[in-house]
Design a protein around this motif. Sequence first.
Motif, PDB file in Angstrom:
ATOM      1  N   ASP A  63      47.310   7.435 -69.735  1.00 21.80           N
ATOM      2  CA  ASP A  63      46.082   7.493 -70.539  1.00 21.80           C
ATOM      3  C   ASP A  63      45.066   6.487 -70.008  1.00 21.80           C
ATOM      4  O   ASP A  63      45.416   5.484 -69.365  1.00 21.80           O
ATOM      5  N   ARG A  64      43.794   6.742 -70.331  1.00 20.71           N
ATOM      6  CA  ARG A  64      42.705   5.883 -69.856  1.00 20.71           C
ATOM      7  C   ARG A  64      41.639   5.806 -70.940  1.00 20.71           C
ATOM      8  O   ARG A  64      41.360   6.799 -71.610  1.00 20.71           O
ATOM      9  N   MET A  65      41.043   4.617 -71.130  1.00 22.34           N
ATOM     10  CA  MET A  65      40.002   4.449 -72.135  1.00 22.34           C
ATOM     11  C   MET A  65      38.932   3.497 -71.614  1.00 22.34           C
ATOM     12  O   MET A  65      39.179   2.686 -70.709  1.00 22.34           O
ATOM     13  N   GLY A  66      37.724   3.606 -72.175  1.00 19.19           N
ATOM     14  CA  GLY A  66      36.652   2.739 -71.706  1.00 19.19           C
ATOM     15  C   GLY A  66      35.530   2.631 -72.700  1.00 19.19           C
ATOM     16  O   GLY A  66      35.348   3.483 -73.573  1.00 19.19           O
ATOM     17  N   ALA A  67      34.767   1.547 -72.567  1.00 19.18           N
ATOM     18  CA  ALA A  67      33.575   1.325 -73.383  1.00 19.18           C
ATOM     19  C   ALA A  67      32.541   0.645 -72.506  1.00 19.18           C
ATOM     20  O   ALA A  67      32.867  -0.241 -71.709  1.00 19.18           O
ATOM     21  N   GLY A  68      31.268   1.079 -72.645  1.00 21.67           N
ATOM     22  CA  GLY A  68      30.236   0.506 -71.793  1.00 21.67           C
ATOM     23  C   GLY A  68      28.854   0.591 -72.415  1.00 21.67           C
ATOM     24  O   GLY A  68      28.625   1.328 -73.382  1.00 21.67           O
ATOM     25  N   TYR A  69      27.932  -0.191 -71.845  1.00 22.32           N
ATOM     26  CA  TYR A  69      26.550  -0.256 -72.300  1.00 22.32           C
ATOM     27  C   TYR A  69      25.643  -0.231 -71.077  1.00 22.32           C
ATOM     28  O   TYR A  69      25.969  -0.833 -70.038  1.00 22.32           O
ATOM     29  N   ASP A  97      11.711   2.232 -72.437  1.00 21.40           N
ATOM     30  CA  ASP A  97      12.954   1.923 -71.744  1.00 21.40           C
ATOM     31  C   ASP A  97      14.120   2.666 -72.391  1.00 21.40           C
ATOM     32  O   ASP A  97      14.122   2.930 -73.601  1.00 21.40           O
ATOM     33  N   LEU A  98      15.121   2.961 -71.574  1.00 18.22           N
ATOM     34  CA  LEU A  98      16.271   3.740 -72.024  1.00 18.22           C
ATOM     35  C   LEU A  98      17.490   2.839 -72.127  1.00 18.22           C
ATOM     36  O   LEU A  98      17.773   2.057 -71.223  1.00 18.22           O
ATOM     37  N   GLN A  99      18.214   2.931 -73.228  1.00 21.16           N
ATOM     38  CA  GLN A  99      19.455   2.199 -73.364  1.00 21.16           C
ATOM     39  C   GLN A  99      20.475   3.055 -74.111  1.00 21.16           C
ATOM     40  O   GLN A  99      20.119   4.007 -74.813  1.00 21.16           O
ATOM     41  N   GLY A 100      21.731   2.721 -73.939  1.00 18.79           N
ATOM     42  CA  GLY A 100      22.760   3.502 -74.614  1.00 18.79           C
ATOM     43  C   GLY A 100      24.138   2.911 -74.421  1.00 18.79           C
ATOM     44  O   GLY A 100      24.344   1.953 -73.671  1.00 18.79           O
ATOM     45  N   MET A 101      25.093   3.490 -75.125  1.00 20.94           N
ATOM     46  CA  MET A 101      26.482   3.079 -75.018  1.00 20.94           C
ATOM     47  C   MET A 101      27.368   4.321 -74.935  1.00 20.94           C
ATOM     48  O   MET A 101      26.971   5.417 -75.348  1.00 20.94           O
ATOM     49  N   GLU A 102      28.535   4.145 -74.383  1.00 26.73           N
ATOM     50  CA  GLU A 102      29.490   5.246 -74.273  1.00 26.73           C
ATOM     51  C   GLU A 102      30.901   4.707 -74.444  1.00 26.73           C
ATOM     52  O   GLU A 102      31.248   3.647 -73.906  1.00 26.73           O
ATOM     53  N   ILE A 103      31.720   5.426 -75.189  1.00 25.83           N
ATOM     54  CA  ILE A 103      33.143   5.129 -75.307  1.00 25.83           C
ATOM     55  C   ILE A 103      33.915   6.431 -75.096  1.00 25.83           C
ATOM     56  O   ILE A 103      33.437   7.506 -75.455  1.00 25.83           O
ATOM     57  N   TYR A 104      35.088   6.328 -74.504  1.00 26.28           N
ATOM     58  CA  TYR A 104      35.889   7.523 -74.274  1.00 26.28           C
ATOM     59  C   TYR A 104      37.374   7.185 -74.324  1.00 26.28           C
ATOM     60  O   TYR A 104      37.775   6.021 -74.164  1.00 26.28           O
ATOM     61  N   THR A 116      49.746  16.427 -70.670  1.00 26.23           N
ATOM     62  CA  THR A 116      50.787  16.685 -69.670  1.00 26.23           C
ATOM     63  C   THR A 116      50.244  16.162 -68.347  1.00 26.23           C
ATOM     64  O   THR A 116      49.070  15.836 -68.233  1.00 26.23           O
ATOM     65  N   PRO A 117      51.080  16.074 -67.308  1.00 23.39           N
ATOM     66  CA  PRO A 117      50.551  15.607 -66.024  1.00 23.39           C
ATOM     67  C   PRO A 117      49.408  16.455 -65.484  1.00 23.39           C
ATOM     68  O   PRO A 117      48.575  15.957 -64.728  1.00 23.39           O
ATOM     69  N   TRP A 118      49.334  17.721 -65.877  1.00 25.12           N
ATOM     70  CA  TRP A 118      48.300  18.607 -65.342  1.00 25.12           C
ATOM     71  C   TRP A 118      47.205  18.937 -66.359  1.00 25.12           C
ATOM     72  O   TRP A 118      46.259  19.659 -66.030  1.00 25.12           O
ATOM     73  N   PHE A 119      47.303  18.424 -67.579  1.00 22.36           N
ATOM     74  CA  PHE A 119      46.318  18.723 -68.617  1.00 22.36           C
ATOM     75  C   PHE A 119      45.934  17.440 -69.352  1.00 22.36           C
ATOM     76  O   PHE A 119      46.768  16.823 -70.019  1.00 22.36           O
ATOM     77  N   HIS A 120      44.657  17.042 -69.199  1.00 22.94           N
ATOM     78  CA  HIS A 120      44.139  15.858 -69.883  1.00 22.94           C
ATOM     79  C   HIS A 120      43.066  16.282 -70.884  1.00 22.94           C
ATOM     80  O   HIS A 120      42.295  17.205 -70.623  1.00 22.94           O
ATOM     81  N   LEU A 121      43.015  15.584 -72.009  1.00 20.25           N
ATOM     82  CA  LEU A 121      42.033  15.865 -73.052  1.00 20.25           C
ATOM     83  C   LEU A 121      41.246  14.590 -73.324  1.00 20.25           C
ATOM     84  O   LEU A 121      41.837  13.542 -73.620  1.00 20.25           O
ATOM     85  N   THR A 122      39.897  14.676 -73.232  1.00 22.00           N
ATOM     86  CA  THR A 122      39.054  13.488 -73.371  1.00 22.00           C
ATOM     87  C   THR A 122      38.146  13.616 -74.573  1.00 22.00           C
ATOM     88  O   THR A 122      37.498  14.642 -74.768  1.00 22.00           O
ATOM     89  N   ALA A 123      38.106  12.570 -75.391  1.00 23.14           N
ATOM     90  CA  ALA A 123      37.099  12.430 -76.437  1.00 23.14           C
ATOM     91  C   ALA A 123      36.053  11.447 -75.932  1.00 23.14           C
ATOM     92  O   ALA A 123      36.401  10.373 -75.421  1.00 23.14           O
ATOM     93  N   ASP A 124      34.772  11.828 -76.032  1.00 26.84           N
ATOM     94  CA  ASP A 124      33.699  11.012 -75.467  1.00 26.84           C
ATOM     95  C   ASP A 124      32.548  10.943 -76.452  1.00 26.84           C
ATOM     96  O   ASP A 124      32.074  11.963 -76.946  1.00 26.84           O
ATOM     97  N   LEU A 125      32.096   9.710 -76.746  1.00 29.25           N
ATOM     98  CA  LEU A 125      30.969   9.501 -77.649  1.00 29.25           C
ATOM     99  C   LEU A 125      29.883   8.748 -76.902  1.00 29.25           C
ATOM    100  O   LEU A 125      30.131   7.710 -76.294  1.00 29.25           O
ATOM    101  N   GLN A 126      28.635   9.268 -76.958  1.00 30.05           N
ATOM    102  CA  GLN A 126      27.491   8.608 -76.333  1.00 30.05           C
ATOM    103  C   GLN A 126      26.370   8.460 -77.351  1.00 30.05           C
ATOM    104  O   GLN A 126      26.079   9.399 -78.090  1.00 30.05           O
ATOM    105  N   ILE A 127      25.773   7.284 -77.366  1.00 34.59           N
ATOM    106  CA  ILE A 127      24.600   7.017 -78.211  1.00 34.59           C
ATOM    107  C   ILE A 127      23.487   6.544 -77.289  1.00 34.59           C
ATOM    108  O   ILE A 127      23.634   5.522 -76.611  1.00 34.59           O
ATOM    109  N   VAL A 128      22.380   7.306 -77.243  1.00 31.95           N
ATOM    110  CA  VAL A 128      21.301   7.028 -76.301  1.00 31.95           C
ATOM    111  C   VAL A 128      19.988   6.889 -77.067  1.00 31.95           C
ATOM    112  O   VAL A 128      19.704   7.690 -77.956  1.00 31.95           O
ATOM    113  N   GLU A 129      19.211   5.876 -76.717  1.00 34.58           N
ATOM    114  CA  GLU A 129      17.936   5.622 -77.376  1.00 34.58           C
ATOM    115  C   GLU A 129      16.872   5.269 -76.334  1.00 34.58           C
ATOM    116  O   GLU A 129      17.101   4.364 -75.525  1.00 34.58           O
ATOM    117  N   PRO A 130      15.695   5.891 -76.289  1.00 38.14           N
ATOM    118  CA  PRO A 130      15.335   7.047 -77.135  1.00 38.14           C
ATOM    119  C   PRO A 130      15.861   8.326 -76.506  1.00 38.14           C
ATOM    120  O   PRO A 130      16.341   8.316 -75.381  1.00 38.14           O
TER     121      PRO A 130
END
Length: 230
Positions: A177-183, A203-210, A216-230
């Motif tokens: 599994d893999r996870m991340g958060a960024g700005y 100016d553009l700013q935002g954050m993302e977490i996933y 399974t080794p051949w099937f990955h499922l990702t949840a991803d949230l992005q907040i972008v302003e404006p």
Amino acid sequence: GGGLDGFMNTSMMVPLNTVPTLPLIFNAAGVIKAGERGVEAAALIVDPENIPTTSNLDNLFDNSSTIVGVGRIYTDFGCLPGSHTVLGTYATGDYTSFDRNGWSFQPGQGLVAAESTGSWMASYILQQTLWRDPCDERRSIDLSSTWGFSDPETSPYEWTANVSMEGYGLVRGREDDRMGAGYFYMGLSDEFKNLLPILALDDLQGMEIYYNAAVTPWFHLTADLQIVEP
């Protein structure tokens, strides 16, 4: 992750201040010095034409050229791997100028953009492992950050920055599994903001977490949230 396994927003993956001096896909010639851990230095001459669907070999350097320099230092702070990379470009071609004083309206053609000869950009890229499981190297936490500056007259981005942390296999029994958060923050140039006042560009700013779950080794499922302003 390239938009597949990790972050999906381009601002988290690519220093966008490379626009317009460094295209995404291009022809180039130069010298690259590599060591055991990867590229250490490079000097390239790049054709500034973006060529995603053609070789463009018949029109090489029609818009002059871009000189690219790269230097990378590898470190081992706390016995953990990291690197510091400096990337710079100088383009000698003609580019659209965002200084509206040079724009004009010509009958039959409409609004005609001014041109500026030459453009530049510089970026710094930090990569550092903050923690690694001594019993399983697949489990780690990494820090990444990119800072860039570019010619405000020819690039829409005067400066850009992002910072992110990613964890790999942090949950016991889920080492794939893999996870991340960024700005990220994209500072538009004043010339670009003032080009069309009715648009009120900002100016553009935002954050993302996933979270990328290896079902399974051949099937990955990702949840991803992005907040972008404006």
